[in-house]
Design a protein around this motif. Structure first.
Motif: not given
Length: 506
Positions: A143-172
């Motif tokens: 078998s060949v096993v691939r990791r493929e983009a899942a599709g549309v992603v909704a990132c819901l982020t909080p206020w306490n460390a807003p920039l840091a937690l946005i950047m934990q999700k969006v770039p990935a």
């Protein structure tokens, strides 16, 4: 689009916004309703942003859905070039970004510029580097096993460390080939607007990155329930995580949750007590205790309890409290007056149950009108008290005693959370053995520095899934196995094109 410039007596300027960033353009809200962003340090209005509607959320998802096929089909290196340009622009706007985060969250400017911004920037750079070496495709038997983009992603982020937690999700998500709809907290959305401007300047194709502002019960729920959202990634409260999970489960969507913690810092009998206690206090009071991984419980041997309480009180009392714009400030305001009242209420409840306030416990006089709580240390805390089991999300450290290591592990695990923790000992093997017994997602030994490439996430009610490192990339992928007849399959060494557009050896 016309944005209103709001003059500030504080460094920089803060803009009010009337639009969302959808499909590569600024789009006016579907209603005239707004949300007021408040300055936690003064309690005064700071700016307004649109109160998004389900129709705004749907427009953003539609744009992301249209952008996804071509974005995910781009070769990996081309996607990463957009992220590299974003990294360059983020560096150029570091001071402005730090000003915005300080203004809307009250985090001391020293911390936003020298802790939160570097964390966010390094998170972005780390995902770029890891994406290049990630095993997007592998050969397993026939078998060949691939990791493929899942599709549309909704990132819901909080206020306490807003920039840091946005950047934990969006770039990935973007590196993996997904198109993103970001809904930042309505309490601290201004940094996300600057980020949207930088994605435009970086040249991201329309619809790849979208920003919709608004409240969780309206915009957040609309995104979680949308049939075209493949992944919902949320950092927030347990209640928010439960609601998002309920909505996403109706269509079996993939959900990643980071929902907070009640982390324990365990000081073993042979530890350097002074180092362990002072480090725990500093970490517990970071950002006024408004961090999910705060070591909000200090566990010490009964024989050293009084000494530890004295050390903790002395350390907490010495932390400068004041305006976040003062370079000397280490503890600024909490996010708003309701949070302050809730924190003071939990302290008062603990004292009624027998806990003792050895420092702090009230709102300080000096800062004035803002939502401040003095760094607080509580002694005589029992494991069954609410302050020892529930997230306070404020500058409050509960000090508990234990009889032996089994007792320490039992107390540490006696909460519904399991996000982080610490163990202190002069014997690394000993500390590691204790860390291995804890039901928590991350444990620091003797104050080890944060590792951006290790997974971050929790057990139990702290959520599910992991962010950062290669785990953060995989969170936005689906896994596909392509089966070949053993005699007809691709031979080792044949190059197979992956779903990310990159090529890898089979």
């Amino acid at each position: 689009m016309t944005e209103t410039l709001v003059p500030r007596t504080l460094p920089g300027t803060v803009r009010s916004h009337a639009t969302h960033w959808i499909d590569g353009r600024w789009r006016f809200n579907c209603s005239t309703d707004t949300v007021e962003v408040t300055d936690p340090a003064t309690g005064s209005p700071l700016a307004t942003v649109p109160a998004g509607t389900p129709a705004d959320a749907e427009a953003a998802v539609d744009a992301a859905k249209l952008a996804f096929p071509s974005w995910s089909a781009l070769p990996l290196d081309e996607r990463l070039r957009y992220l590299e340009r974003l990294s360059e622009l983020l560096e150029q706007h570091a001071d402005t970004m730090a000003d915005l985060v300080t203004a809307e969250t009250g985090m001391p400017r020293m911390l936003t510029r020298h802790v939160q911004y570097p964390y966010a920037a390094e998170s972005l750079r780390s995902y770029i580097e890891l994406a290049r070496s990630h095993q997007w495709e592998e050969r397993i038997g026939h078998s060949v096993v691939r990791r493929e983009a899942a599709g549309v992603v909704a990132c819901l982020t909080p206020w306490n460390a807003p920039l840091a937690l946005i950047m934990q999700k969006v770039p990935a998500a973007l590196a993996a080939g997904c198109a993103v709809v970001l809904k930042p907290s309505e309490l601290a959305p201004l940094n996300a607007y600057l980020l949207a401007e930088l994605t435009a300047e970086a040249g991201f194709p329309p619809g790849v990155f979208n920003l919709v502002c608004g409240t969780g019960p309206v915009v957040g729920e609309a995104l979680a329930a949308h049939p075209d959202v493949a992944v919902v990634s949320l950092t927030g409260s347990l209640r928010a995580g439960q609601r998002v999970s309920e909505l996403a489960a109706r269509r079996a969507a993939k959900v990643g949750l980071e929902l907070g913690g009640k982390s324990a810092s365990i000081v073993l009998s042979d530890a350097d007590l002074d180092h362990a206690v002072t480090s725990t206090v500093d970490q517990a009071m970071f950002n006024s205790g408004q961090v999910c991984f705060a070591w909000s419980r200090l566990l010490v041997p009964a024989a050293r309890y009084d000494e530890a309480v004295t050390l903790a009180a002395r350390t907490a009392s010495a932390l400068p409290v004041g305006t976040p714009w003062n370079p000397a400030t280490r503890v600024g305001p909490v996010i708003h007056s309701q949070a302050r009242d809730r924190i003071i209420g939990m302290i008062d409840e603990a004292t009624r149950q027998g806990a003792k306030v050895v420092c702090g416990g009230t709102a300080p006089d000096e800062p004035g009108e803002g939502s401040f709580v003095s760094p607080t240390v509580l002694a005589d805390v029992r494991p069954d008290m609410r302050v020892a089991t529930e997230e306070v999300f404020g500058p409050v450290l509960a000090v508990l005693s234990y009889e032996d290591e089994d007792d320490a592990v039992r107390i540490a695990d006696a909460t519904d959370y399991g996000l982080s923790g610490a163990v202190w000992s002069t014997d690394i093997d000993h500390a590691t053995a204790v860390a291995g017994r804890l039901r928590t997602g991350r444990v620091d030994i003797n104050g080890a520095p944060f590792n951006m490439r290790a997974p971050f996430g929790g057990y139990k009610s702290s959520g599910n899934g992991r962010e950062l490192g290669t785990w953060g990339l995989d969170a936005f992928c689906e896994t596909k196995a392509i089966q070949y007849p053993p005699a007809a399959g691709p031979e080792p060494g044949i190059r197979i094109r992956s779903g990310t557009g990159a090529q890898h050896e089979s």
